[in-house]
Design an enzyme around this catalytic site. Structure first.
Site, PDB file in Angstrom:
ATOM      1  N   SER A 141       5.346  12.891  84.564  1.00 26.12           N
ATOM      2  CA  SER A 141       3.897  13.039  84.558  1.00 26.12           C
ATOM      3  C   SER A 141       3.279  12.268  83.389  1.00 26.12           C
ATOM      4  O   SER A 141       3.454  11.065  83.279  1.00 26.12           O
ATOM      5  CB  SER A 141       3.526  14.524  84.528  1.00 26.12           C
ATOM      6  N   ASP A 298      -2.916   9.025  85.324  1.00 27.05           N
ATOM      7  CA  ASP A 298      -1.661   9.104  84.571  1.00 27.05           C
ATOM      8  C   ASP A 298      -0.541   8.405  85.361  1.00 27.05           C
ATOM      9  O   ASP A 298      -0.766   7.946  86.489  1.00 27.05           O
ATOM     10  CB  ASP A 298      -1.325  10.552  84.223  1.00 27.05           C
ATOM     11  N   ASP A 300       2.024   9.134  87.209  1.00 32.13           N
ATOM     12  CA  ASP A 300       2.316   9.496  88.595  1.00 32.13           C
ATOM     13  C   ASP A 300       1.043   9.729  89.397  1.00 32.13           C
ATOM     14  O   ASP A 300       1.101  10.201  90.534  1.00 32.13           O
ATOM     15  CB  ASP A 300       3.258  10.699  88.675  1.00 32.13           C
ATOM     16  N   ASP A 302      -1.481  11.776  89.534  1.00 29.11           N
ATOM     17  CA  ASP A 302      -2.005  13.035  90.070  1.00 29.11           C
ATOM     18  C   ASP A 302      -3.154  13.570  89.223  1.00 29.11           C
ATOM     19  O   ASP A 302      -3.803  14.540  89.612  1.00 29.11           O
ATOM     20  CB  ASP A 302      -0.893  14.084  90.227  1.00 29.11           C
TER      21      ASP A 302
END
Length: 608
Positions: A141, A298, A300, A302
Protein backbone atom coordinates in the site's frame (compact mmCIF):
# COMPACT_ATOMS: atom_id res chain seq x y z
CA UNK A 1 13.49 -21.91 16.71
CA UNK A 2 17.26 -21.69 17.20
CA UNK A 3 18.38 -18.68 15.18
CA UNK A 4 21.82 -20.07 14.24
CA UNK A 5 20.35 -23.35 12.99
CA UNK A 6 17.69 -21.63 10.91
CA UNK A 7 20.24 -19.22 9.51
CA UNK A 8 22.36 -22.18 8.40
CA UNK A 9 19.38 -23.81 6.68
CA UNK A 10 18.63 -20.61 4.80
CA UNK A 11 22.21 -20.35 3.61
CA UNK A 12 21.91 -23.84 2.15
CA UNK A 13 18.52 -23.42 0.50
CA UNK A 14 19.28 -19.89 -0.77
CA UNK A 15 22.17 -21.20 -2.87
CA UNK A 16 20.05 -20.71 -5.99
CA UNK A 17 19.08 -17.16 -4.96
CA UNK A 18 22.32 -15.12 -5.27
CA UNK A 19 20.85 -11.87 -3.92
CA UNK A 20 19.42 -13.49 -0.79
CA UNK A 21 22.55 -15.57 -0.27
CA UNK A 22 24.77 -12.48 -0.46
CA UNK A 23 22.60 -10.72 2.11
CA UNK A 24 22.75 -13.74 4.42
CA UNK A 25 26.51 -14.02 4.16
CA UNK A 26 26.96 -10.35 5.06
CA UNK A 27 24.83 -10.50 8.23
CA UNK A 28 26.43 -9.85 11.61
CA UNK A 29 25.03 -11.43 14.78
CA UNK A 30 22.59 -8.60 15.45
CA UNK A 31 21.25 -8.61 11.90
CA UNK A 32 20.91 -12.39 12.05
CA UNK A 33 18.84 -12.15 15.23
CA UNK A 34 16.62 -9.46 13.68
CA UNK A 35 16.04 -11.50 10.52
CA UNK A 36 15.26 -14.82 12.25
CA UNK A 37 13.84 -14.03 15.67
CA UNK A 38 10.27 -14.68 14.50
CA UNK A 39 8.16 -15.74 11.54
CA UNK A 40 6.50 -12.97 9.56
CA UNK A 41 3.00 -12.81 11.01
CA UNK A 42 -0.02 -13.55 8.83
CA UNK A 43 -2.73 -11.13 9.97
CA UNK A 44 -6.27 -10.44 8.81
CA UNK A 45 -4.94 -8.72 5.70
CA UNK A 46 -2.11 -11.15 4.95
CA UNK A 47 1.61 -10.38 5.20
CA UNK A 48 3.47 -7.10 5.39
CA UNK A 49 7.09 -6.50 6.26
CA UNK A 50 10.48 -5.21 5.22
CA UNK A 51 12.14 -6.79 2.21
CA UNK A 52 15.10 -9.02 2.94
CA UNK A 53 16.38 -12.46 3.85
CA UNK A 54 15.00 -14.27 6.90
CA UNK A 55 11.80 -15.60 8.40
CA UNK A 56 10.70 -12.14 9.59
CA UNK A 57 11.08 -10.50 6.18
CA UNK A 58 9.31 -10.41 2.84
CA UNK A 59 11.17 -12.63 0.37
CA UNK A 60 10.41 -15.38 -2.15
CA UNK A 61 10.47 -18.09 0.54
CA UNK A 62 8.08 -16.38 2.97
CA UNK A 63 5.78 -15.54 0.05
CA UNK A 64 5.89 -19.18 -1.13
CA UNK A 65 5.08 -20.45 2.36
CA UNK A 66 2.13 -18.04 2.66
CA UNK A 67 0.89 -19.17 -0.74
CA UNK A 68 1.11 -22.83 0.31
CA UNK A 69 -0.96 -21.98 3.38
CA UNK A 70 -3.56 -20.23 1.24
CA UNK A 71 -3.53 -23.16 -1.21
CA UNK A 72 -4.19 -25.66 1.58
CA UNK A 73 -7.05 -23.50 2.86
CA UNK A 74 -8.61 -23.25 -0.61
CA UNK A 75 -8.31 -26.97 -1.31
CA UNK A 76 -9.97 -27.67 2.01
CA UNK A 77 -12.88 -25.30 1.41
CA UNK A 78 -13.49 -25.28 -2.38
CA UNK A 79 -14.05 -28.09 -4.85
CA UNK A 80 -12.12 -26.62 -7.78
CA UNK A 81 -10.49 -23.44 -6.49
CA UNK A 82 -9.07 -20.64 -8.60
CA UNK A 83 -7.08 -17.52 -7.72
CA UNK A 84 -6.67 -14.08 -9.30
CA UNK A 85 -3.34 -12.30 -8.73
CA UNK A 86 -2.23 -8.70 -9.19
CA UNK A 87 0.79 -6.71 -8.09
CA UNK A 88 1.99 -3.13 -7.76
CA UNK A 89 5.25 -1.30 -8.53
CA UNK A 90 7.14 -2.20 -5.37
CA UNK A 91 10.51 -3.92 -5.42
CA UNK A 92 10.04 -7.68 -5.99
CA UNK A 93 6.27 -7.37 -6.54
CA UNK A 94 6.38 -8.96 -9.98
CA UNK A 95 8.64 -11.77 -8.69
CA UNK A 96 6.41 -12.43 -5.69
CA UNK A 97 3.31 -12.63 -7.89
CA UNK A 98 5.02 -15.25 -10.07
CA UNK A 99 6.23 -17.21 -7.03
CA UNK A 100 2.66 -17.26 -5.69
CA UNK A 101 1.35 -18.37 -9.09
CA UNK A 102 3.91 -21.21 -9.19
CA UNK A 103 2.85 -22.46 -5.77
CA UNK A 104 -0.87 -22.40 -6.57
CA UNK A 105 -0.29 -24.13 -9.90
CA UNK A 106 1.82 -26.83 -8.21
CA UNK A 107 -1.17 -27.47 -5.96
CA UNK A 108 -3.51 -27.85 -8.97
CA UNK A 109 -5.19 -24.47 -8.45
CA UNK A 110 -6.08 -22.44 -11.53
CA UNK A 111 -4.37 -19.02 -11.55
CA UNK A 112 -5.39 -15.84 -13.38
CA UNK A 113 -2.64 -13.22 -13.35
CA UNK A 114 -2.73 -9.66 -14.68
CA UNK A 115 -0.08 -9.37 -17.44
CA UNK A 116 1.12 -6.07 -15.98
CA UNK A 117 0.88 -4.29 -12.65
CA UNK A 118 -2.66 -3.27 -11.71
CA UNK A 119 -4.33 -1.44 -8.81
CA UNK A 120 -5.83 -3.21 -5.81
CA UNK A 121 -9.42 -2.41 -6.89
CA UNK A 122 -8.68 -4.15 -10.22
CA UNK A 123 -7.79 -7.28 -8.25
CA UNK A 124 -11.04 -7.11 -6.28
CA UNK A 125 -12.91 -6.63 -9.56
CA UNK A 126 -11.16 -9.59 -11.26
CA UNK A 127 -11.97 -11.95 -8.38
CA UNK A 128 -15.67 -11.22 -8.80
CA UNK A 129 -15.64 -10.98 -12.60
CA UNK A 130 -13.80 -14.30 -13.08
CA UNK A 131 -15.64 -16.12 -10.28
CA UNK A 132 -12.43 -16.89 -8.38
CA UNK A 133 -12.23 -18.48 -4.94
CA UNK A 134 -9.64 -15.96 -3.77
CA UNK A 135 -7.38 -13.13 -4.82
CA UNK A 136 -3.80 -12.15 -4.04
CA UNK A 137 -2.55 -8.56 -4.21
CA UNK A 138 1.19 -8.09 -3.83
CA UNK A 139 1.53 -4.62 -2.31
CA UNK A 140 2.49 -2.75 0.83
CA UNK A 141 0.00 0.00 0.00
CA UNK A 142 1.44 3.37 1.07
CA UNK A 143 4.26 2.09 3.32
CA UNK A 144 7.86 3.28 2.76
CA UNK A 145 9.89 1.71 -0.05
CA UNK A 146 11.64 -0.81 2.23
CA UNK A 147 8.35 -2.73 2.59
CA UNK A 148 6.25 -5.10 0.57
CA UNK A 149 3.17 -7.14 1.37
CA UNK A 150 0.77 -9.91 0.37
CA UNK A 151 -2.95 -9.23 0.76
CA UNK A 152 -5.50 -12.04 0.49
CA UNK A 153 -9.04 -11.55 -0.79
CA UNK A 154 -12.05 -13.82 -0.54
CA UNK A 155 -14.46 -14.93 -3.27
CA UNK A 156 -16.61 -11.86 -2.55
CA UNK A 157 -13.78 -9.48 -3.52
CA UNK A 158 -13.28 -8.37 0.11
CA UNK A 159 -10.13 -8.88 2.10
CA UNK A 160 -10.46 -12.19 3.90
CA UNK A 161 -12.34 -12.49 7.16
CA UNK A 162 -10.60 -12.91 10.50
CA UNK A 163 -11.80 -16.52 10.59
CA UNK A 164 -10.27 -17.29 7.18
CA UNK A 165 -7.03 -15.59 8.24
CA UNK A 166 -6.86 -17.80 11.34
CA UNK A 167 -7.36 -20.92 9.23
CA UNK A 168 -4.61 -19.85 6.82
CA UNK A 169 -2.29 -19.03 9.70
CA UNK A 170 -2.95 -22.47 11.15
CA UNK A 171 -2.12 -24.08 7.80
CA UNK A 172 1.07 -22.04 7.58
CA UNK A 173 2.04 -22.99 11.13
CA UNK A 174 2.18 -26.65 10.15
CA UNK A 175 4.54 -26.04 7.21
CA UNK A 176 8.29 -26.21 6.99
CA UNK A 177 9.27 -23.25 4.82
CA UNK A 178 11.52 -25.42 2.61
CA UNK A 179 10.31 -29.01 2.89
CA UNK A 180 6.54 -28.54 2.71
CA UNK A 181 6.06 -25.94 -0.03
CA UNK A 182 5.05 -27.24 -3.46
CA UNK A 183 6.16 -24.99 -6.32
CA UNK A 184 6.76 -25.14 -10.05
CA UNK A 185 8.52 -22.53 -12.19
CA UNK A 186 6.20 -19.78 -13.40
CA UNK A 187 6.94 -20.56 -17.05
CA UNK A 188 5.93 -24.19 -16.50
CA UNK A 189 2.65 -22.98 -15.02
CA UNK A 190 2.00 -20.92 -18.16
CA UNK A 191 2.85 -23.88 -20.45
CA UNK A 192 0.60 -26.24 -18.49
CA UNK A 193 -2.37 -23.89 -18.70
CA UNK A 194 -2.70 -23.76 -14.91
CA UNK A 195 -1.53 -20.14 -15.07
CA UNK A 196 -3.09 -17.79 -17.60
CA UNK A 197 -3.13 -14.05 -18.07
CA UNK A 198 -6.24 -12.04 -17.30
CA UNK A 199 -7.66 -10.81 -20.63
CA UNK A 200 -7.71 -7.12 -21.52
CA UNK A 201 -11.49 -7.09 -21.50
CA UNK A 202 -11.48 -7.44 -17.69
CA UNK A 203 -9.51 -4.20 -17.37
CA UNK A 204 -11.90 -2.53 -19.82
CA UNK A 205 -14.90 -3.81 -17.86
CA UNK A 206 -13.40 -2.33 -14.70
CA UNK A 207 -13.01 1.09 -16.34
CA UNK A 208 -16.61 0.91 -17.61
CA UNK A 209 -17.81 0.02 -14.10
CA UNK A 210 -16.00 3.05 -12.69
CA UNK A 211 -17.44 5.33 -15.38
CA UNK A 212 -20.93 4.03 -14.57
CA UNK A 213 -20.60 5.62 -11.13
CA UNK A 214 -20.90 9.10 -12.65
CA UNK A 215 -23.58 11.24 -11.04
CA UNK A 216 -23.27 14.26 -13.35
CA UNK A 217 -26.27 13.32 -15.46
CA UNK A 218 -27.27 16.28 -17.63
CA UNK A 219 -25.61 18.72 -15.26
CA UNK A 220 -23.53 21.43 -16.88
CA UNK A 221 -19.88 20.80 -16.08
CA UNK A 222 -16.60 22.35 -17.12
CA UNK A 223 -14.68 19.28 -18.24
CA UNK A 224 -11.84 21.52 -19.40
CA UNK A 225 -10.69 21.97 -15.80
CA UNK A 226 -6.94 21.65 -15.43
CA UNK A 227 -6.12 18.39 -13.63
CA UNK A 228 -2.62 17.61 -12.35
CA UNK A 229 -2.18 13.94 -11.52
CA UNK A 230 0.58 11.91 -9.85
CA UNK A 231 0.53 8.10 -9.64
CA UNK A 232 3.38 8.39 -7.09
CA UNK A 233 5.35 5.87 -9.20
CA UNK A 234 2.64 3.28 -8.66
CA UNK A 235 -0.11 1.51 -10.61
CA UNK A 236 -2.51 4.37 -11.26
CA UNK A 237 -1.19 5.96 -14.45
CA UNK A 238 -3.00 3.90 -17.09
CA UNK A 239 -6.37 3.25 -15.39
CA UNK A 240 -6.76 6.75 -13.92
CA UNK A 241 -5.79 8.66 -17.07
CA UNK A 242 -7.82 6.33 -19.26
CA UNK A 243 -10.93 6.67 -17.10
CA UNK A 244 -10.67 10.46 -16.90
CA UNK A 245 -10.05 10.89 -20.62
CA UNK A 246 -12.91 8.58 -21.58
CA UNK A 247 -15.12 10.62 -19.23
CA UNK A 248 -14.28 13.84 -21.06
CA UNK A 249 -11.41 15.17 -18.93
CA UNK A 250 -8.65 15.79 -21.47
CA UNK A 251 -6.72 18.62 -19.79
CA UNK A 252 -4.50 16.38 -17.66
CA UNK A 253 -0.90 17.07 -16.69
CA UNK A 254 0.93 14.06 -15.26
CA UNK A 255 3.81 14.62 -12.84
CA UNK A 256 6.61 13.31 -15.03
CA UNK A 257 9.04 12.26 -12.28
CA UNK A 258 6.30 10.21 -10.58
CA UNK A 259 4.55 8.84 -13.66
CA UNK A 260 6.26 5.51 -14.29
CA UNK A 261 6.27 2.55 -11.89
CA UNK A 262 9.33 2.65 -9.63
CA UNK A 263 9.53 0.83 -6.30
CA UNK A 264 12.37 3.09 -5.17
CA UNK A 265 9.99 6.08 -5.11
CA UNK A 266 12.88 8.48 -5.77
CA UNK A 267 10.92 11.70 -5.23
CA UNK A 268 8.51 10.47 -2.53
CA UNK A 269 10.14 7.91 -0.16
CA UNK A 270 6.87 7.75 1.82
CA UNK A 271 4.32 7.42 -1.03
CA UNK A 272 1.22 8.22 0.99
CA UNK A 273 -1.14 10.81 -0.54
CA UNK A 274 -2.19 11.76 2.99
CA UNK A 275 1.33 13.11 3.60
CA UNK A 276 2.23 16.62 2.52
CA UNK A 277 5.69 15.44 1.45
CA UNK A 278 4.23 13.03 -1.10
CA UNK A 279 2.15 15.83 -2.63
CA UNK A 280 4.96 18.41 -2.75
CA UNK A 281 6.18 17.78 -6.31
CA UNK A 282 2.63 17.64 -7.62
CA UNK A 283 1.93 21.00 -6.01
CA UNK A 284 4.90 22.48 -7.85
CA UNK A 285 3.41 21.21 -11.12
CA UNK A 286 -0.02 22.57 -10.17
CA UNK A 287 1.43 26.01 -9.49
CA UNK A 288 3.34 26.04 -12.79
CA UNK A 289 0.28 25.24 -14.89
CA UNK A 290 -2.36 26.88 -12.66
CA UNK A 291 -4.08 23.54 -12.21
CA UNK A 292 -7.57 23.56 -10.74
CA UNK A 293 -7.00 20.35 -8.78
CA UNK A 294 -4.13 18.02 -7.91
CA UNK A 295 -4.78 14.29 -7.53
CA UNK A 296 -2.30 11.70 -6.26
CA UNK A 297 -2.91 7.98 -5.85
CA UNK A 298 -0.80 5.68 -3.67
CA UNK A 299 1.25 2.82 -5.21
CA UNK A 300 -1.63 0.33 -5.35
CA UNK A 301 -4.09 3.08 -6.31
CA UNK A 302 -6.75 2.45 -3.70
CA UNK A 303 -6.36 5.88 -2.05
CA UNK A 304 -6.45 9.33 -3.60
CA UNK A 305 -5.19 12.59 -2.11
CA UNK A 306 -6.54 15.95 -3.25
CA UNK A 307 -5.31 19.54 -3.33
CA UNK A 308 -7.40 22.35 -4.79
CA UNK A 309 -6.72 25.82 -6.13
CA UNK A 310 -8.59 28.69 -4.55
CA UNK A 311 -9.98 30.68 -7.44
CA UNK A 312 -10.08 33.78 -5.29
CA UNK A 313 -6.35 34.12 -4.62
CA UNK A 314 -4.62 31.27 -6.49
CA UNK A 315 -3.34 29.48 -3.39
CA UNK A 316 -3.47 25.69 -3.03
CA UNK A 317 -4.96 23.80 -0.12
CA UNK A 318 -4.52 20.12 0.71
CA UNK A 319 -7.79 18.53 1.75
CA UNK A 320 -7.82 15.89 4.44
CA UNK A 321 -9.44 12.54 3.75
CA UNK A 322 -12.38 13.58 5.91
CA UNK A 323 -12.89 16.82 4.01
CA UNK A 324 -12.78 15.14 0.60
CA UNK A 325 -15.16 12.52 1.97
CA UNK A 326 -17.82 14.95 3.17
CA UNK A 327 -17.55 16.94 -0.06
CA UNK A 328 -18.11 13.76 -2.10
CA UNK A 329 -20.96 12.60 0.12
CA UNK A 330 -22.73 15.95 -0.20
CA UNK A 331 -22.12 16.05 -3.97
CA UNK A 332 -23.35 12.49 -4.58
CA UNK A 333 -26.45 13.02 -2.45
CA UNK A 334 -27.36 16.36 -4.06
CA UNK A 335 -26.85 15.03 -7.58
CA UNK A 336 -28.81 11.85 -6.95
CA UNK A 337 -31.66 13.88 -5.50
CA UNK A 338 -31.57 16.22 -8.51
CA UNK A 339 -31.44 13.33 -10.99
CA UNK A 340 -34.12 11.33 -9.17
CA UNK A 341 -31.77 8.36 -8.68
CA UNK A 342 -31.71 8.29 -4.88
CA UNK A 343 -32.65 4.71 -3.85
CA UNK A 344 -35.52 3.95 -1.50
CA UNK A 345 -33.28 3.28 1.52
CA UNK A 346 -29.98 5.04 0.74
CA UNK A 347 -26.99 4.01 2.83
CA UNK A 348 -23.61 5.60 3.51
CA UNK A 349 -21.01 3.38 5.20
CA UNK A 350 -18.05 4.81 7.08
CA UNK A 351 -15.59 3.75 9.76
CA UNK A 352 -16.08 4.76 13.39
CA UNK A 353 -12.92 6.90 13.24
CA UNK A 354 -14.20 8.88 10.26
CA UNK A 355 -15.70 12.33 10.86
CA UNK A 356 -19.09 12.45 12.51
CA UNK A 357 -20.02 15.39 10.32
CA UNK A 358 -20.76 12.85 7.58
CA UNK A 359 -23.70 11.51 9.61
CA UNK A 360 -25.30 14.95 9.86
CA UNK A 361 -24.85 15.61 6.14
CA UNK A 362 -26.28 12.19 5.27
CA UNK A 363 -29.27 12.72 7.57
CA UNK A 364 -30.14 15.96 5.79
CA UNK A 365 -30.58 13.98 2.56
CA UNK A 366 -32.45 11.14 4.25
CA UNK A 367 -29.45 8.82 3.96
CA UNK A 368 -28.83 6.23 6.67
CA UNK A 369 -25.27 6.04 8.00
CA UNK A 370 -23.78 2.70 8.97
CA UNK A 371 -20.62 2.78 11.10
CA UNK A 372 -18.12 -0.06 10.88
CA UNK A 373 -14.69 -0.87 12.31
CA UNK A 374 -11.52 0.63 10.84
CA UNK A 375 -10.52 -1.06 7.60
CA UNK A 376 -12.30 -0.85 4.26
CA UNK A 377 -12.89 -4.61 4.35
CA UNK A 378 -15.70 -3.92 6.80
CA UNK A 379 -17.31 -1.47 4.38
CA UNK A 380 -17.00 -4.13 1.68
CA UNK A 381 -18.58 -6.72 3.95
CA UNK A 382 -21.59 -4.46 4.60
CA UNK A 383 -22.03 -3.96 0.85
CA UNK A 384 -22.07 -7.76 0.62
CA UNK A 385 -24.80 -7.93 3.25
CA UNK A 386 -26.88 -5.47 1.23
CA UNK A 387 -26.27 -7.56 -1.89
CA UNK A 388 -27.50 -10.74 -0.19
CA UNK A 389 -30.59 -8.83 0.92
CA UNK A 390 -31.09 -7.72 -2.71
CA UNK A 391 -30.53 -4.11 -1.64
CA UNK A 392 -27.13 -3.45 -3.20
CA UNK A 393 -28.50 -0.36 -4.96
CA UNK A 394 -29.05 1.20 -1.51
CA UNK A 395 -25.31 1.70 -1.13
CA UNK A 396 -24.41 5.14 -2.47
CA UNK A 397 -21.06 5.91 -0.83
CA UNK A 398 -18.46 4.58 1.59
CA UNK A 399 -15.34 6.26 2.88
CA UNK A 400 -12.57 6.31 5.44
CA UNK A 401 -10.61 9.24 6.80
CA UNK A 402 -7.43 7.76 5.26
CA UNK A 403 -8.35 8.93 1.71
CA UNK A 404 -10.31 5.79 0.78
CA UNK A 405 -13.57 6.18 -1.21
CA UNK A 406 -16.05 3.99 -3.10
CA UNK A 407 -19.44 4.77 -4.66
CA UNK A 408 -20.53 1.40 -6.07
CA UNK A 409 -20.59 -2.32 -5.37
CA UNK A 410 -18.56 -3.35 -8.44
CA UNK A 411 -15.55 -3.85 -6.12
CA UNK A 412 -15.35 -4.45 -2.37
CA UNK A 413 -12.37 -2.28 -1.51
CA UNK A 414 -11.59 1.41 -1.74
CA UNK A 415 -10.88 2.60 -5.26
CA UNK A 416 -8.55 5.45 -6.18
CA UNK A 417 -9.73 5.39 -9.80
CA UNK A 418 -13.33 5.88 -8.70
CA UNK A 419 -12.27 8.58 -6.24
CA UNK A 420 -10.28 10.45 -8.89
CA UNK A 421 -13.22 10.47 -11.31
CA UNK A 422 -15.71 11.66 -8.69
CA UNK A 423 -13.43 14.47 -7.52
CA UNK A 424 -12.92 15.66 -11.11
CA UNK A 425 -16.67 15.55 -11.77
CA UNK A 426 -17.39 17.45 -8.58
CA UNK A 427 -14.79 20.14 -9.35
CA UNK A 428 -16.07 20.47 -12.93
CA UNK A 429 -19.63 20.77 -11.72
CA UNK A 430 -18.88 23.51 -9.19
CA UNK A 431 -16.61 25.43 -11.59
CA UNK A 432 -19.43 25.58 -14.13
CA UNK A 433 -21.48 27.22 -11.39
CA UNK A 434 -18.73 29.77 -10.75
CA UNK A 435 -17.72 28.15 -7.48
CA UNK A 436 -15.18 25.64 -6.20
CA UNK A 437 -14.53 22.88 -3.69
CA UNK A 438 -13.20 25.21 -1.01
CA UNK A 439 -16.23 27.44 -1.31
CA UNK A 440 -18.53 24.44 -0.98
CA UNK A 441 -16.59 23.21 2.03
CA UNK A 442 -16.97 26.61 3.68
CA UNK A 443 -20.71 26.47 3.01
CA UNK A 444 -20.94 23.07 4.67
CA UNK A 445 -19.08 24.37 7.73
CA UNK A 446 -21.40 27.37 7.93
CA UNK A 447 -24.42 25.09 7.74
CA UNK A 448 -23.29 22.36 10.14
CA UNK A 449 -20.62 24.08 12.23
CA UNK A 450 -16.87 23.86 11.81
CA UNK A 451 -15.39 20.40 12.34
CA UNK A 452 -11.67 19.72 12.87
CA UNK A 453 -10.53 16.10 12.58
CA UNK A 454 -6.94 15.16 13.45
CA UNK A 455 -4.93 11.98 13.84
CA UNK A 456 -2.00 11.61 16.24
CA UNK A 457 0.12 8.46 15.88
CA UNK A 458 2.52 7.38 18.64
CA UNK A 459 5.12 4.77 17.76
CA UNK A 460 6.13 2.06 20.26
CA UNK A 461 8.67 -0.37 18.83
CA UNK A 462 9.50 -3.80 20.22
CA UNK A 463 7.94 -5.99 22.89
CA UNK A 464 8.31 -3.32 25.58
CA UNK A 465 6.43 -0.88 23.35
CA UNK A 466 3.64 -3.41 22.84
CA UNK A 467 3.25 -3.86 26.59
CA UNK A 468 3.22 -0.10 27.06
CA UNK A 469 0.36 0.27 24.58
CA UNK A 470 -1.59 -2.39 26.46
CA UNK A 471 -1.06 -0.46 29.71
CA UNK A 472 -2.24 2.76 28.11
CA UNK A 473 -5.38 1.12 26.72
CA UNK A 474 -6.10 -0.43 30.14
CA UNK A 475 -5.73 3.01 31.71
CA UNK A 476 -8.17 4.61 29.30
CA UNK A 477 -10.64 1.79 29.91
CA UNK A 478 -10.96 2.98 33.50
CA UNK A 479 -12.92 5.86 32.03
CA UNK A 480 -12.72 9.61 31.55
CA UNK A 481 -15.16 12.23 32.83
CA UNK A 482 -13.71 14.97 30.73
CA UNK A 483 -11.00 15.47 28.12
CA UNK A 484 -9.50 18.93 28.25
CA UNK A 485 -12.36 21.47 28.14
CA UNK A 486 -14.96 18.95 26.95
CA UNK A 487 -17.22 16.68 29.00
CA UNK A 488 -17.40 13.02 28.05
CA UNK A 489 -21.04 12.18 27.33
CA UNK A 490 -20.56 8.50 26.57
CA UNK A 491 -17.81 5.89 26.52
CA UNK A 492 -17.90 3.08 23.95
CA UNK A 493 -15.66 0.03 24.32
CA UNK A 494 -15.50 -2.30 21.32
CA UNK A 495 -13.25 -4.88 22.98
CA UNK A 496 -16.06 -7.39 23.44
CA UNK A 497 -18.02 -6.24 20.41
CA UNK A 498 -20.53 -3.39 20.29
CA UNK A 499 -23.43 -2.29 18.06
CA UNK A 500 -23.22 -5.58 16.19
CA UNK A 501 -19.55 -5.03 15.28
CA UNK A 502 -16.81 -7.62 15.81
CA UNK A 503 -14.55 -7.49 18.84
CA UNK A 504 -11.81 -4.90 18.47
CA UNK A 505 -9.38 -3.11 20.76
CA UNK A 506 -10.95 0.32 20.24
CA UNK A 507 -12.26 2.93 22.67
CA UNK A 508 -14.45 5.87 21.70
CA UNK A 509 -15.30 8.81 23.95
CA UNK A 510 -18.24 10.89 22.74
CA UNK A 511 -17.75 14.53 23.71
CA UNK A 512 -20.17 17.41 23.95
CA UNK A 513 -20.68 19.69 20.93
CA UNK A 514 -20.36 16.92 18.32
CA UNK A 515 -16.85 15.95 19.38
CA UNK A 516 -15.18 12.58 19.92
CA UNK A 517 -11.91 10.84 20.72
CA UNK A 518 -11.08 7.36 19.42
CA UNK A 519 -8.08 5.43 20.78
CA UNK A 520 -6.81 2.28 19.12
CA UNK A 521 -3.57 0.38 18.51
CA UNK A 522 -2.78 0.05 14.81
CA UNK A 523 -3.39 -3.38 13.31
CA UNK A 524 -0.40 -3.17 10.95
CA UNK A 525 2.18 -0.94 12.68
CA UNK A 526 3.58 -0.56 16.24
CA UNK A 527 1.55 2.58 16.79
CA UNK A 528 -1.12 3.88 19.11
CA UNK A 529 -3.52 6.17 17.28
CA UNK A 530 -5.67 8.99 18.63
CA UNK A 531 -8.46 10.22 16.34
CA UNK A 532 -9.83 13.55 17.54
CA UNK A 533 -12.90 15.32 16.21
CA UNK A 534 -13.81 18.81 17.42
CA UNK A 535 -16.94 20.83 16.70
CA UNK A 536 -16.52 24.58 17.05
CA UNK A 537 -17.59 27.95 15.67
CA UNK A 538 -14.46 28.30 13.53
CA UNK A 539 -11.05 26.77 12.88
CA UNK A 540 -9.17 28.97 15.35
CA UNK A 541 -11.44 27.93 18.23
CA UNK A 542 -11.28 24.29 17.17
CA UNK A 543 -7.47 24.32 17.08
CA UNK A 544 -7.26 25.71 20.62
CA UNK A 545 -9.62 23.03 21.93
CA UNK A 546 -7.85 20.30 19.96
CA UNK A 547 -4.51 21.22 21.50
CA UNK A 548 -6.02 21.18 24.99
CA UNK A 549 -7.56 17.76 24.33
CA UNK A 550 -4.28 16.34 22.99
CA UNK A 551 -2.37 17.62 26.03
CA UNK A 552 -4.97 16.09 28.36
CA UNK A 553 -4.76 12.74 26.60
CA UNK A 554 -0.96 12.76 26.71
CA UNK A 555 -1.04 13.51 30.44
CA UNK A 556 -3.38 10.56 30.87
CA UNK A 557 -0.95 8.38 28.90
CA UNK A 558 1.94 9.50 31.10
CA UNK A 559 0.01 8.74 34.27
CA UNK A 560 -1.12 5.30 33.13
CA UNK A 561 0.59 2.43 34.93
CA UNK A 562 4.03 2.16 36.46
CA UNK A 563 6.09 0.41 33.83
CA UNK A 564 9.36 0.85 35.70
CA UNK A 565 10.62 1.65 39.17
CA UNK A 566 10.93 5.34 38.30
CA UNK A 567 7.18 5.65 37.74
CA UNK A 568 5.26 6.41 34.57
CA UNK A 569 6.09 10.11 34.46
CA UNK A 570 9.83 9.49 34.27
CA UNK A 571 9.75 6.21 32.38
CA UNK A 572 11.79 6.59 29.16
CA UNK A 573 9.19 4.62 27.22
CA UNK A 574 6.63 7.40 27.60
CA UNK A 575 6.46 10.36 25.23
CA UNK A 576 7.72 13.70 26.49
CA UNK A 577 6.17 17.04 25.60
CA UNK A 578 8.00 17.04 22.26
CA UNK A 579 6.45 13.71 21.25
CA UNK A 580 9.74 11.88 21.72
CA UNK A 581 10.56 8.60 23.40
CA UNK A 582 14.10 8.10 24.65
CA UNK A 583 13.91 4.30 25.11
CA UNK A 584 11.60 1.54 26.29
CA UNK A 585 12.12 0.11 29.77
CA UNK A 586 15.25 -1.99 29.95
CA UNK A 587 16.02 -1.70 26.22
CA UNK A 588 17.85 1.56 25.48
CA UNK A 589 17.73 3.25 22.10
CA UNK A 590 15.08 0.90 20.69
CA UNK A 591 11.97 3.11 20.56
CA UNK A 592 11.14 6.29 18.76
CA UNK A 593 7.81 8.04 18.87
CA UNK A 594 6.28 10.34 16.32
CA UNK A 595 3.04 12.26 16.23
CA UNK A 596 1.45 12.42 12.81
CA UNK A 597 -1.27 14.98 12.23
CA UNK A 598 -3.96 14.45 9.61
CA UNK A 599 -5.39 17.91 9.23
CA UNK A 600 -6.84 19.48 6.13
CA UNK A 601 -7.94 22.90 4.94
CA UNK A 602 -4.75 24.50 5.66
CA UNK A 603 -2.00 23.97 4.98
CA UNK A 604 -2.26 26.60 2.26
CA UNK A 605 0.44 26.94 -0.39
CA UNK A 606 0.94 30.32 -2.04
CA UNK A 607 0.20 30.99 -5.66
CA UNK A 608 3.19 31.10 -8.02
Amino acid sequence: MIVADEYGRWCRFAAGEPELLEELEQMDQGQMEEAFYKDLAFGTGGLRGKLGAGTSRMNRFTVAKASQGVAAYLLRNFGHPSVAISYDSRIKSSLFSQVAAGVFAANGIQVFLYPELMPTPCLSFAVRRLGCSAGIMVTASHNPRAYNGYKVYGADGCQITAEAAREIQKEMGSLDIFADVREIPFEEGIRSGLVSYIPKEVETAFVEAVKSQSVLGSEEADRQISVVYSPLNGTGLKPVVRTLEESGFKNITVVEEQAQPDGNFPTCPYPNPEAHEAMALGLEYAKMCSGDILLATDPDCDRVGVAVRDGRDGTYTLLSGNETGILLLDYICSQRRKMGTMPKDPVCIKSIVTTGLAERIAARYGVRTVNVLTGFKYIGERIGVLEREEKEESFIFGFEESCGYLSGGYVRDKDGVNGALLVCEMAACYKARGSGLLERLEELYKEYGYCLDTLHSYEFEGSAGGLRMQEIMAGFRKGLDEVGPKRVLKSLDYKEGLDGLPKSDILKFVLEDHGSVVVRPSGTEPKLKLYISIGATDRAAAEVMERQIVEALERAMEETGNCCSRGASSCPAMPDKNHQVSAPCGKPDKNSLTSQLDVGFPPVFPAP
